[in-house]
Motif scaffolding. Structure first.
Motif, mmCIF file in Angstrom:
data_model
loop_
_atom_site.group_PDB
_atom_site.id
_atom_site.type_symbol
_atom_site.label_atom_id
_atom_site.label_comp_id
_atom_site.label_asym_id
_atom_site.label_seq_id
_atom_site.Cartn_x
_atom_site.Cartn_y
_atom_site.Cartn_z
ATOM 1 N N UNK A 109 0.846 -1.199 0.000
ATOM 2 C CA UNK A 109 0.000 0.000 0.000
ATOM 3 C C UNK A 109 0.876 1.242 0.000
ATOM 4 N N UNK A 110 1.953 1.181 0.790
ATOM 5 C CA UNK A 110 2.846 2.341 0.867
ATOM 6 C C UNK A 110 3.447 2.656 -0.496
ATOM 7 N N UNK A 111 3.967 1.619 -1.165
ATOM 8 C CA UNK A 111 4.659 1.871 -2.439
ATOM 9 C C UNK A 111 3.640 2.255 -3.519
ATOM 10 N N UNK A 112 2.454 1.639 -3.462
ATOM 11 C CA UNK A 112 1.424 1.973 -4.448
ATOM 12 C C UNK A 112 1.012 3.439 -4.309
ATOM 13 N N UNK A 113 0.773 3.859 -3.064
ATOM 14 C CA UNK A 113 0.339 5.236 -2.855
ATOM 15 C C UNK A 113 1.422 6.223 -3.268
ATOM 16 N N UNK A 114 2.663 5.850 -3.005
ATOM 17 C CA UNK A 114 3.756 6.737 -3.388
ATOM 18 C C UNK A 114 3.840 6.852 -4.920
ATOM 19 N N UNK A 115 3.727 5.696 -5.585
ATOM 20 C CA UNK A 115 3.780 5.681 -7.054
ATOM 21 C C UNK A 115 2.620 6.500 -7.632
ATOM 22 N N UNK A 116 1.444 6.310 -7.087
ATOM 23 C CA UNK A 116 0.274 7.066 -7.558
ATOM 24 C C UNK A 116 0.515 8.560 -7.358
ATOM 25 N N UNK A 117 1.081 8.915 -6.198
ATOM 26 C CA UNK A 117 1.327 10.327 -5.902
ATOM 27 C C UNK A 117 2.226 10.979 -6.942
ATOM 28 N N UNK A 118 3.296 10.286 -7.291
ATOM 29 C CA UNK A 118 4.236 10.847 -8.273
ATOM 30 C C UNK A 118 3.547 11.029 -9.625
ATOM 31 N N UNK A 119 2.820 10.004 -10.052
ATOM 32 C CA UNK A 119 2.199 10.061 -11.379
ATOM 33 C C UNK A 119 1.039 11.054 -11.426
ATOM 34 N N UNK A 120 0.354 11.203 -10.313
ATOM 35 C CA UNK A 120 -0.737 12.194 -10.302
ATOM 36 C C UNK A 120 -0.186 13.603 -10.419
ATOM 37 N N UNK A 121 0.962 13.819 -9.797
ATOM 38 C CA UNK A 121 1.578 15.153 -9.947
ATOM 39 C C UNK A 121 1.927 15.441 -11.395
ATOM 40 N N UNK A 122 2.136 14.372 -12.186
ATOM 41 C CA UNK A 122 2.440 14.564 -13.610
ATOM 42 C C UNK A 122 1.175 14.608 -14.450
ATOM 43 N N UNK A 123 0.020 14.557 -13.807
ATOM 44 C CA UNK A 123 -1.223 14.735 -14.567
ATOM 45 C C UNK A 123 -1.958 13.455 -14.909
ATOM 46 N N UNK A 124 -1.513 12.322 -14.372
ATOM 47 C CA UNK A 124 -2.234 11.082 -14.631
ATOM 48 C C UNK A 124 -3.416 10.950 -13.672
ATOM 49 N N UNK A 125 -4.553 10.497 -14.201
ATOM 50 C CA UNK A 125 -5.748 10.299 -13.367
ATOM 51 C C UNK A 125 -5.948 8.804 -13.140
ATOM 52 N N UNK A 126 -6.614 8.470 -12.045
ATOM 53 C CA UNK A 126 -6.836 7.049 -11.736
ATOM 54 C C UNK A 126 -7.963 6.470 -12.590
ATOM 55 N N UNK A 127 -7.749 5.223 -13.025
ATOM 56 C CA UNK A 127 -8.794 4.508 -13.766
ATOM 57 C C UNK A 127 -8.798 3.076 -13.264
ATOM 58 N N UNK A 128 -9.885 2.345 -13.506
ATOM 59 C CA UNK A 128 -9.836 0.922 -13.172
ATOM 60 C C UNK A 128 -10.737 0.106 -14.077
ATOM 61 N N UNK A 129 -10.636 -1.185 -13.897
ATOM 62 C CA UNK A 129 -11.425 -2.116 -14.699
ATOM 63 C C UNK A 129 -11.598 -3.394 -13.898
ATOM 64 N N UNK A 130 -12.410 -4.332 -14.401
ATOM 65 C CA UNK A 130 -12.704 -5.552 -13.636
ATOM 66 C C UNK A 130 -11.514 -6.516 -13.597
ATOM 67 N N UNK A 131 -11.439 -7.290 -12.506
ATOM 68 C CA UNK A 131 -10.393 -8.313 -12.423
ATOM 69 C C UNK A 131 -10.836 -9.576 -13.160
ATOM 70 N N UNK A 132 -12.165 -9.808 -13.200
ATOM 71 C CA UNK A 132 -12.681 -10.907 -14.027
ATOM 72 C C UNK A 132 -12.961 -10.297 -15.399
ATOM 73 N N UNK A 133 -12.118 -10.625 -16.340
ATOM 74 C CA UNK A 133 -12.139 -9.953 -17.644
ATOM 75 C C UNK A 133 -12.629 -10.895 -18.735
ATOM 76 N N UNK A 134 -12.779 -10.339 -19.934
ATOM 77 C CA UNK A 134 -13.029 -11.214 -21.071
ATOM 78 C C UNK A 134 -11.794 -11.206 -21.974
#
Ligand code: DAH
Length: 338
Positions: A109-134
């Protein structure tokens, strides 16, 4: 009757004074003021008192009841104070309290949040999708042919319904471009699943962080600059990062990214942390076919994409040698991050 009142009163006050605990005190109360208590029974005799005496007797009765009630209350309070004092005996209230156990966030969780923080500062927004995929979102739309080894039953968890557990978060690229208009600049952290033999560097459930940037004139230098900046922010400005040519069906050209790991007393070595590349025009073609328009026409937009292993990043950051430590919930391991 008049003469009986002082006798009942003084008897009651004596009982109250002698009571040593609240149970005995309550017995005294019932004996005098209860339904069949001495004063209650006496008061019932009021109806037989001659008219001219009623006022005086009534007053005496009342005064007795008030005196007894007050004595009961005072005694109850005194008993409580004694009990409180006893309960606190030997306890030093000025001692500092014992520390409470404090929880902490899991290293992933720590590393994920840190990674998200850096990328959000560069203008990336969060997105998601299902884990059960086609298969379409996980493979076909990502230009992965039917005979590609990743689609093998040996490597991928398939459900009876024909759906599957996504083998990578790249499916979120397809989900996002299926709905949005360019420019698209998203990241998608999440779980991915593969039928891997579990060992010190493999789990069948692991964590990735996907990224996608699509706009007019996105170029390879954008990709390289963005990811170099990212790894320097995450691991420090001195960190060496290398892009190694590779192949992925959905990017062209494609690279694997290695980060040089330097641990005190150990030979520095390159660790693979991510895959990346320029979005293959074939991916845009299948997006446009799916949405029945030309929003992502390869002549109008270009893009880069990347997918990194979050478990790997955590292992590098903290020198974790065995990936299984990340899922075993051993408190001795987790405590180090609290
Ligand atoms: N999906 C790839 C994997 O799981 C990683 C990856 C490679 C993601 C290249 C990307 C990419 O977005 O462009 O191995």
């Amino acid at each position: 009757m008049k003469e009986q009142i002082p006798a009942i009163q003084s008897d009651a006050l004596a009982r109250i004074a002698a009571a040593e605990d609240s149970r005995v005190l309550d017995e005294a109360r019932v004996a005098v003021l209860g339904k069949k208590g001495s004063l209650t029974v006496l008061a019932a005799g009021m109806k037989d008192v001659p008219k001219e005496d009623k006022a005086e007797v009534g007053q005496l009765l009342n005064a007795a009841r008030v005196a007894i009630t007050e004595a009961l209350e005072a005694k109850q309070q005194a008993l409580q104070e004694v009990a409180d004092r006893k309960a606190l005996e030997g306890i030093d209230l000025t001692l500092p309290a014992r520390p409470l156990p404090v929880g902490g966030l899991h290293p992933l969780t720590l590393i994920r949040d840190e990674a998200i923080g850096i990328l959000r500062r560069m203008g990336f927004a969060l997105a998601d999708g299902p884990e059960i995929e086609d298969e379409f979102h996980c493979f076909d739309a990502l230009n992965t042919p039917a005979d590609h080894p990743a689609r093998n039953e040996k490597d991928t968890f398939y459900c009876d319904s024909g759906k599957l557990l996504r083998t990578h978060t790249s499916s979120v690229q397809i989900r996002t471009m299926g709905k949005a208009q360019p420019p698209v600049r998203i990241i998608a952290p999440g779980s991915a699943y593969r039928r891997d033999e579990i060992d010190a560097t493999h789990l069948s459930v692991f964590n990735q962080l996907e990224g996608l940037y699509v706009a007019a004139d996105v170029s390879l230098p954008d990709l390289k600059g963005t990811l170099e900046y990212f790894f320097h922010e995450l691991f420090g400005p001195q960190t060496e990062v290398r892009f190694r040519p590779h192949f992925f069906p959905f990017t062209e050209p494609s690279f694997e990214i290695d980060v040089k790991l330097t641990v005190k007393g150990q030979q520095p070595r390159w660790i693979e942390v991510a895959g990346c590349g320029m979005v293959d025009p074939a991916v845009f073609d299948s997006i446009n076919a799916g949405r029945k328009d030309e929003s992502f026409h390869p002549d109008k937009v270009t893009g880069f994409a990347f997918g990194m292993g979050l478990d790997r990043l955590a292992m590098i950051r903290w020198g974790i040698k065995d990936i299984r430590l990340l899922i075993e919930n051993d408190i001795r391991f987790l405590k180090q991050f609290a």
